[in-house]
Scaffold this motif. Structure first.
Motif: not given
Length: 385
Positions: A42-58, A196-208
């Motif tokens: 994803k584009p960086l701005a979209q990746a940040v927005h989705d991470a902060l507004s997604g249901a996962g944060g709940e 940009g936001a580079t897709p990766t995985n840290v501690a078993g979690q999908p991350a950028y």
């Protein structure tokens, strides 16, 4: 509601900067990138927005993590003192030598970091008011409480005294829009290169992962990286790189991660009997020019941006020419460092991947110079003092 979602954009950027500096500024932290699912590109701005507004944060009710801290900052530096005892204690401290450990963060902002070492563990705790560091190797507990006005300012700005958002702040802020994030990125790009936001995985979690490097030259600070959970926005890795280096000088990364609630008992720490307690006072501001300023430290700077060199000068004598307690001869806290000659004057110098520290005395004045620059730049300024 998701706590991260309610943070205003300017505080979110400050939080990210702090996460990068903590690598700061305590500090290359060894990253353990896990194998597992990675998020979609994803584009960086979209990746940040989705991470902060997604249901996962709940589901973030707290943070419990196993962490890996790797610090190469003093690797290869000669810290030998007369008997080597002091330098051994410093070099073996897990904050400086690196270690594995645990980290806990409660939903209301309490923090505890525990680092294991052969000479004894190091504990770092923050309760929203006081920062404490317990060093088992020396049986010492250091405590620092910011001045009261700092807490007052935090409350006025919408943050509670415990570091959490106030009720009014929590209810009025949602995740920043993609447009707002893009605007902030564009502003930062005037001063730094941002990947940009580079897709990766840290501690078993999908991350950028995002990499930021300065546009200006002359500094030993080459780049900083921050990895954040793609589903919650939580920082899970931070690293700082020296100029021209492919491996981080300091890196802190989660190796296991849980977002379950953290019991209050985790943050209850009682130092062992016989522990020496030292309350750390904030440094006094540089003295203004006056007839009594002779015995007061004076701070000046040379250069600009990341290559700025700070010079602290302390006279051994006051205006009345009597000895000053602020800079007694032979009381150089850096005396155990390697020595270099500054136009015939013996100076103590610490060289690291990210900067240089120099101390010497001339004509009754103690000078301490520091900057994220190579030794030659520091020494050149010193010769002109």
């Amino acid at each position: 509601m998701n706590v991260l979602r309610r943070i205003p954009l300017n505080r979110l950027l400050a939080l990210c900067a702090l996460a990068i500096a903590l690598g700061v500024s305590a500090t290359a932290l060894a990253s353990t990138l896990g194998s597992g699912p990675v998020p979609p590109a994803k584009p960086l701005a979209q990746a940040v927005h989705d991470a902060l507004s997604g249901a996962g944060g709940e589901r973030v009710q707290g943070v419990s993590a196993r962490i890996q801290l790797t610090n190469h900052l003093l690797e290869g530096a000669d810290l030998a003192t007369g008997d080597g005892s002091a330098s051994g204690a410093v070099a073996s401290n897990p904050l400086l030598s690196g270690a594995t450990g645990r980290l806990w963060i409660s939903k209301d902002g309490n923090v505890r970091i525990e680092l294991q070492a052969d000479r004894g563990d190091t504990e770092v705790l923050y309760d929203g008011h006081t920062l404490s560091l317990y060093d088992a190797a020396t049986s010492t507990l250091y405590r620092y409480t910011p001045p009261a006005h700092a807490s007052d300012s935090a409350a006025e700005s919408g943050w509670g005294g415990d570091g959490s958002a106030t009720a009014s702040d929590q209810s009025s802020h949602e995740a920043p829009t993609v447009a707002k994030i893009e605007e902030a990125i564009t502003h930062l790009q005037k001063h730094a290169n941002i990947s940009g936001a580079t897709p990766t995985n840290v501690a078993g979690q999908p991350a950028y992962t995002v990499r930021v490097s300065p546009k200006e030259a002359g500094s030993l600070l080459g780049a900083a990286e921050l990895s954040f959970d793609a589903n919650t926005g939580a920082p899970v890795r931070a690293a700082i790189y020296a100029t021209g280096k492919s491996s981080p000088a300091i890196e802190l990364a989660a190796t296991e991660l849980s977002y379950d609630p953290v019991p209050d008992s985790v943050f209850a720490f009682t130092p062992p009997a016989g522990t020496k307690i030292e309350d750390v006072a904030p440094p006094d501001p540089p003295a203004a020019e006056s007839q009594h300023a002779g015995a007061k430290p004076k701070l000046t700077t040379h250069g600009k941006g990341l290559s700025t060199i700070a010079v602290l000068a302390s006279s051994r004598y006051g205006e009345d020419k009597s000895p000053s307690a602020s800079a007694n001869e032979g009381n150089d806290p850096l005396a155990g460092l390697p020595h270099v000659s500054i136009d015939g004057t013996n100076a103590s110098e610490l060289r690291t991947e990210l900067g240089t520290l120099l101390s010497f005395e001339r004509a009754g004045v103690r000078y301490v110079l520091a900057g994220a620059v190579a030794p030659g730049a520091i020494e050149e300024i010193a010769r002109g003092l």
